[in-house]
Design a protein around this motif. Structure first.
Motif, mmCIF file in Angstrom:
data_model
loop_
_atom_site.group_PDB
_atom_site.id
_atom_site.type_symbol
_atom_site.label_atom_id
_atom_site.label_comp_id
_atom_site.label_asym_id
_atom_site.label_seq_id
_atom_site.Cartn_x
_atom_site.Cartn_y
_atom_site.Cartn_z
ATOM 1 N N SER A 68 0.849 -1.191 0.000
ATOM 2 C CA SER A 68 0.000 0.000 0.000
ATOM 3 C C SER A 68 0.881 1.237 0.000
ATOM 4 O O SER A 68 2.057 1.179 0.384
ATOM 5 C CB SER A 68 -0.892 -0.003 1.241
ATOM 6 O OG SER A 68 -0.086 0.003 2.410
ATOM 7 N N ILE A 69 0.307 2.353 -0.459
ATOM 8 C CA ILE A 69 0.988 3.648 -0.370
ATOM 9 C C ILE A 69 -0.007 4.623 0.250
ATOM 10 O O ILE A 69 -0.993 5.016 -0.390
ATOM 11 C CB ILE A 69 1.438 4.167 -1.750
ATOM 12 C CG1 ILE A 69 2.403 3.163 -2.393
ATOM 13 C CG2 ILE A 69 2.124 5.534 -1.604
ATOM 14 C CD1 ILE A 69 2.883 3.573 -3.776
ATOM 15 N N LEU A 70 0.226 4.952 1.504
ATOM 16 C CA LEU A 70 -0.717 5.817 2.206
ATOM 17 C C LEU A 70 -0.278 7.271 2.098
ATOM 18 O O LEU A 70 0.859 7.612 2.425
ATOM 19 C CB LEU A 70 -0.796 5.422 3.688
ATOM 20 C CG LEU A 70 -1.089 3.960 3.998
ATOM 21 C CD1 LEU A 70 -1.180 3.750 5.511
ATOM 22 C CD2 LEU A 70 -2.375 3.500 3.322
ATOM 23 N N TYR A 71 -1.197 8.114 1.634
ATOM 24 C CA TYR A 71 -0.977 9.559 1.634
ATOM 25 C C TYR A 71 -1.959 10.139 2.644
ATOM 26 O O TYR A 71 -3.170 9.935 2.508
ATOM 27 C CB TYR A 71 -1.223 10.141 0.235
ATOM 28 C CG TYR A 71 -1.224 11.652 0.233
ATOM 29 C CD1 TYR A 71 -0.048 12.362 0.486
ATOM 30 C CD2 TYR A 71 -2.402 12.374 0.026
ATOM 31 C CE1 TYR A 71 -0.045 13.742 0.520
ATOM 32 C CE2 TYR A 71 -2.396 13.756 0.051
ATOM 33 C CZ TYR A 71 -1.218 14.439 0.308
ATOM 34 O OH TYR A 71 -1.223 15.813 0.355
ATOM 35 N N LYS A 72 -1.445 10.809 3.658
ATOM 36 C CA LYS A 72 -2.277 11.286 4.778
ATOM 37 C C LYS A 72 -3.213 10.176 5.265
ATOM 38 O O LYS A 72 -4.402 10.402 5.513
ATOM 39 C CB LYS A 72 -3.065 12.526 4.377
ATOM 40 C CG LYS A 72 -2.170 13.734 4.103
ATOM 41 C CD LYS A 72 -2.978 14.992 3.860
ATOM 42 C CE LYS A 72 -2.071 16.212 3.728
ATOM 43 N NZ LYS A 72 -2.806 17.426 3.327
ATOM 44 N N GLY A 73 -2.674 8.966 5.316
ATOM 45 C CA GLY A 73 -3.428 7.843 5.861
ATOM 46 C C GLY A 73 -4.332 7.118 4.868
ATOM 47 O O GLY A 73 -4.899 6.085 5.197
ATOM 48 N N LYS A 74 -4.502 7.660 3.645
ATOM 49 C CA LYS A 74 -5.389 6.998 2.667
ATOM 50 C C LYS A 74 -4.560 6.287 1.596
ATOM 51 O O LYS A 74 -3.601 6.851 1.087
ATOM 52 C CB LYS A 74 -6.265 8.041 1.963
ATOM 53 C CG LYS A 74 -7.289 8.678 2.866
ATOM 54 C CD LYS A 74 -8.506 9.137 2.030
ATOM 55 C CE LYS A 74 -9.544 9.830 2.876
ATOM 56 N NZ LYS A 74 -9.308 11.290 3.003
ATOM 57 N N ASP A 75 -4.995 5.080 1.231
ATOM 58 C CA ASP A 75 -4.223 4.277 0.273
ATOM 59 C C ASP A 75 -4.443 4.763 -1.162
ATOM 60 O O ASP A 75 -5.547 4.667 -1.704
ATOM 61 C CB ASP A 75 -4.623 2.800 0.399
ATOM 62 C CG ASP A 75 -3.697 1.901 -0.424
ATOM 63 O OD1 ASP A 75 -2.757 2.416 -1.081
ATOM 64 O OD2 ASP A 75 -3.915 0.675 -0.405
ATOM 65 N N LEU A 76 -3.372 5.275 -1.762
ATOM 66 C CA LEU A 76 -3.469 5.789 -3.139
ATOM 67 C C LEU A 76 -3.708 4.657 -4.136
ATOM 68 O O LEU A 76 -4.276 4.871 -5.204
ATOM 69 C CB LEU A 76 -2.182 6.538 -3.515
ATOM 70 C CG LEU A 76 -1.868 7.801 -2.697
ATOM 71 C CD1 LEU A 76 -0.476 8.325 -3.047
ATOM 72 C CD2 LEU A 76 -2.906 8.891 -2.933
ATOM 73 N N LEU A 77 -3.271 3.451 -3.781
ATOM 74 C CA LEU A 77 -3.355 2.351 -4.740
ATOM 75 C C LEU A 77 -4.772 1.814 -4.904
ATOM 76 O O LEU A 77 -5.099 1.221 -5.929
ATOM 77 C CB LEU A 77 -2.399 1.217 -4.345
ATOM 78 C CG LEU A 77 -0.920 1.595 -4.282
ATOM 79 C CD1 LEU A 77 -0.056 0.367 -4.039
ATOM 80 C CD2 LEU A 77 -0.471 2.307 -5.557
ATOM 81 N N THR A 78 -5.618 2.024 -3.891
ATOM 82 C CA THR A 78 -6.986 1.520 -4.006
ATOM 83 C C THR A 78 -7.999 2.660 -4.177
ATOM 84 O O THR A 78 -9.194 2.415 -4.289
ATOM 85 C CB THR A 78 -7.374 0.693 -2.744
ATOM 86 O OG1 THR A 78 -7.147 1.511 -1.589
ATOM 87 C CG2 THR A 78 -6.540 -0.570 -2.636
ATOM 88 N N MET A 79 -7.480 3.893 -4.202
ATOM 89 C CA MET A 79 -8.358 5.058 -4.326
ATOM 90 C C MET A 79 -8.973 5.110 -5.730
ATOM 91 O O MET A 79 -8.347 4.692 -6.699
ATOM 92 C CB MET A 79 -7.478 6.292 -4.106
ATOM 93 C CG MET A 79 -8.205 7.573 -3.930
ATOM 94 S SD MET A 79 -6.982 8.867 -3.590
ATOM 95 C CE MET A 79 -6.747 8.679 -1.830
ATOM 96 N N ASP A 80 -10.218 5.637 -5.852
ATOM 97 C CA ASP A 80 -10.805 5.743 -7.190
ATOM 98 C C ASP A 80 -10.072 6.822 -8.001
ATOM 99 O O ASP A 80 -9.473 7.733 -7.442
ATOM 100 C CB ASP A 80 -12.312 6.029 -7.119
ATOM 101 C CG ASP A 80 -12.593 7.352 -6.450
ATOM 102 O OD1 ASP A 80 -12.709 8.367 -7.145
ATOM 103 O OD2 ASP A 80 -12.665 7.367 -5.192
ATOM 104 N N GLU A 81 -10.143 6.677 -9.323
ATOM 105 C CA GLU A 81 -9.361 7.522 -10.233
ATOM 106 C C GLU A 81 -9.701 9.007 -10.057
ATOM 107 O O GLU A 81 -8.835 9.865 -10.159
ATOM 108 C CB GLU A 81 -9.620 7.047 -11.678
ATOM 109 C CG GLU A 81 -8.701 7.625 -12.734
ATOM 110 C CD GLU A 81 -7.205 7.466 -12.455
ATOM 111 O OE1 GLU A 81 -6.453 8.381 -12.841
ATOM 112 O OE2 GLU A 81 -6.797 6.443 -11.855
#
Ligand SMILES: Nc1ncnc2c1ncn2[C@@H]1O[C@H](COP(=O)(O)OP(=O)(O)OP(=O)(O)O)[C@@H](O)[C@H]1O
Ligand SMILES: [Mg+2]
Length: 326
Positions: A68-81
């Motif tokens: 995973s890659i968390l930016y401010k705690g949110k995973d960029l890899l599973t985030m919607d486009e």
């Protein structure tokens, strides 16, 4: 404090005609708000792949196989486009080595900077937009912005083009700037100016920086902390002071030995230029043991038993070696 960016066990592979090759093999690191971190390693170690993977900008033959890659705690890899596109160029910007490849030859540089603003602030008034463009051009040291903004990329020098790229990256006031070899294509005097500009921008914009470079000397100028990569894994991490004064991994030591001026500063040792013999392998698929083994002057047969773990030989300064230079 939550880390601004945190990668956990990131694995990335590329599909090629000969099959899939893993090029990031379980990479974990963090970047705190306001820190500047240098990601250093030789050609092919996976630095650009890591930089691009943060914003999911990898080419289509790449696959994220774990992590995973968390930016401010949110995973960029599973985030919607859609959410990710709000972060790209706004919260997180990226500058590459070759500005000519990133700029569009058909549009003036002023237009390209204003497009970067409009992408995230579509309703901005024309006058306000112009003000933003002229102001950022001043900040990045582009003289006479009113004249220069009307020029096309090929009408500028390499150093000026890189300043345009940095203007585009900074115009939306990002939290994190990823700079991938931002000075490698430039001659030495211009390199120093661009490093100065990034230092200045870091203060002015309170930026967090991930500087990707094969050059420890460039990293020395700009960063607080270093991550050393070799063959798709992190082999050492620590503060700049720690790494320069007591590298644990033979690879890090060899990188330092290749920069005579820095050796004088860091280790108080006489200058001696020593390039590292041999080269990194094309891939480490089905490889067991320490990846640096072939080139290491401290190797023993135990080094091939299994891949060494990252061990904290001093606080916040881990190295992946069973014979650290303590
Ligand atoms: N699109 C691709 N398809 C297949 N393999 C790739 C692709 N891009 C990179 N690679 C391979 O992945 C590995 C890591 O490459 P990467 O460009 O991330 O390294 P780097 O550390 O940035 O190198 P450099 O210092 O030369 O920029 C290399 O073995 C490279 O050949
Ligand atoms: Mg690269």
């Amino acid at each position: 404090m939550v880390n601004l960016l945190e990668a956990n066990n990131l694995r990335v592979s590329y599909n090629t005609a000969e099959g899939a090759h893993t090029v990031l093999d379980g990479v974990s690191f963090f970047i705190g708000q306001g820190e500047s971190v240098g990601l250093v390693g030789e050609s092919g170690s996976g630095k650009t792949t890591l930089g691009l993977s943060i914003l999911k900008l990898l080419p289509s033959n790449a696959a994220y196989t774990a992590g995973s890659i968390l930016y401010k705690g949110k995973d960029l890899l599973t985030m919607d486009e859609k959410s990710l596109s709000r972060i790209r160029g706004k919260d997180i910007s990226i500058v590459f080595q070759d500005p000519l490849a990133s700029l569009d030859p058909l549009f003036t540089v002023g237009y390209q900077i204003s497009e970067a603003v409009k992408a995230h602030r579509p309703g901005m008034e024309k006058a306000e937009l112009e003000k933003a463009v002229v102001s950022i051009m001043g900040d990045v040291g582009l003289p006479e912005p009113v004249r220069i903004r009307e020029l096309y990329p090929h009408e500028l020098s390499g150093g000026m083009r890189q300043r345009v790229m940095i203007a585009i990256a900074l115009v939306n006031n990002p939290f994190l700037l990823i700079a991938d070899e931002p000075t490698t294509a430039l001659d030495v005097t211009i390199q120093a100016q661009i490093i100065d500009l990034l230092k200045h921008a870091k203060e002015q914009y309170n930026l967090t920086i991930l500087l990707i470079t094969h050059d420890l000397g460039v990293a020395f100028e700009l960063v607080d902390r270093l991550i050393i990569m070799y063959g798709g894994v992190i082999v050492e991490q620590g503060s700049k002071q720690e790494i320069f004064s007591r590298p644990f991994h033979p690879y890090t030591k060899a990188l330092l030995m290749a920069i005579p001026e820095l050796m004088d500063i860091a280790l108080n040792a006489p200058s001696r230029l020593s390039a590292i013999p041999g080269s990194v392998r094309a891939n480490y698929d089905n490889y067991v043991g320490c990846r640096f083994y072939d080139r290491c002057s401290y190797r023993t047969k135990e080094c091939l038993d299994k891949e060494p773990e990252l061990q904290e030989y001093s606080p916040r300064h881990p190295a992946r070696c069973i014979h650290p230079l303590l």
